[in-house]
Design an enzyme around this catalytic site. Structure first.
Site, PDB file in Angstrom:
ATOM      1  CB  CYS A 191       0.898 -35.005   2.092  1.00 49.00           C
ATOM      2  SG  CYS A 191      -0.421 -35.792   1.892  1.00 49.00           S
TER       3      CYS A 191
ATOM      4  CG  ASP B 164       5.794 -33.317  -1.379  1.00 47.87           C
ATOM      5  OD1 ASP B 164       5.361 -33.080  -0.200  1.00 47.87           O
ATOM      6  OD2 ASP B 164       5.600 -34.348  -2.145  1.00 47.87           O
TER       7      ASP B 164
ATOM      8  CG  HIS C 246       1.410 -36.564  -1.663  1.00 44.44           C
ATOM      9  ND1 HIS C 246       1.750 -36.677  -0.340  1.00 44.44           N
ATOM     10  CD2 HIS C 246       2.460 -36.150  -2.397  1.00 44.44           C
ATOM     11  CE1 HIS C 246       2.923 -35.908  -0.696  1.00 44.44           C
ATOM     12  NE2 HIS C 246       3.259 -35.748  -1.765  1.00 44.44           N
TER      13      HIS C 246
END
Length: 267
Positions: A68, A123, A108
């Site tokens: 991420c 995302d 995250h």
């Protein structure tokens, strides 16, 4: 901030370069299909460098994937270069965890992007459940993407991203709404890439989402979720793992990966 020509060549984008919702949607769909999710460097004790230079060398020029902080850090710089107002946020992962699991650290990275003054959630770095389109940052609104339906549910001062699967609404992660600075991500990345309890330190995994299907590798099991079709699983030996890393996830497999591939095959 980022070489847009090189990035667009990497993901196969040839459209306009304006901060519009259409551009955001196009980039959000192409990124997870072109750049896989993987954390192989954690298994090799190489660490994860999330500086712009290291991320660009790895994800744009090196043909590799990342997790991420690498994906969304790169995507943030791309969007900022195009003129989008972007804020970085952090979330507590709840994916594959029981309801009574204790709260996890915020490890995250997600993005808040303004388009025409309206907030959108972005995302491109959440593995096998990665978004393929931006979501309106609006609680209670069910939003359909090409592969899954999502909603954001208030949980205290956070928003919980949930995805609709066969068993019902499944929690993905809880998003804190306070903006993060780069040091926040550096600290979280250090924990995620080095701490002995981090699952990235123990699991061979990879994910890629194309317009046709979601592909996920965990140890020696390849999972394919076709768009509109039934989920299929395939158990692989070492040669099979190496093959799908090359052919399905488009990774430049290195000789140094062989021991972790063989260990995954033995699972």
């Amino acid at each position: 901030m980022v070489d847009l020509d090189a990035y667009f060549a990497r993901i196969g984008y040839q459209g306009p370069r304006e901060p519009t919702l259409e551009v955001l949607r196009a980039l959000h769909a192409l990124h997870p299909a072109a750049i896989p999710f993987e954390a192989i460097d954690c298994l090799l004790d190489r660490g994860i460098d999330i500086s712009p230079e290291a991320v660009d060398a790895k994800l744009i020029h090196g043909g590799r994937g990342g997790y991420c902080f690498e994906h969304n850090g790169l995507f943030r710089r791309v969007l900022t270069t195009l003129g989008f107002p972007v804020e970085g946020l952090a979330a507590r992962v709840r994916w594959n965890m029981p309801d009574d699991a204790p709260p996890q650290p915020r490890t995250h990275m997600v993005l808040k992007v303004l388009v025409g003054g309206a907030p959108w959630m972005v995302d491109v770095g959440f593995g096998g459940c990665v978004l393929t389109a931006p979501l309106r940052l609006e609680p209670g609104l069910e939003q359909q993407t090409d592969h899954d339906r999502y909603r954001l549910t208030p949980v205290g001062e956070e928003l919980r991203l949930e995805v609709l699967r066969e068993a019902g609404w499944v929690p993905a992660y809880d998003i804190g709404l306070s903006p993060c600075v780069q040091r926040d991500y550096e600290m979280a990345n250090w924990f995620t890439s080095t701490h002995p309890t981090s699952h990235f330190r123990h699991n061979l995994l990879a994910a890629r989402t194309t317009p046709e299907a979601r592909y996920g590798l965990l140890f020696n099991r390849l999972t394919i979720r076709p768009r509109g079709g039934e989920t299929a699983h395939e158990m692989l030996d070492a040669a099979g793992i190496e093959r799908v890393l090359r052919e399905v996830f488009k990774l430049p497999v290195e000789p140094e990966w062989r021991p972790i591939i063989e260990a995954a095959a033995s699972r």
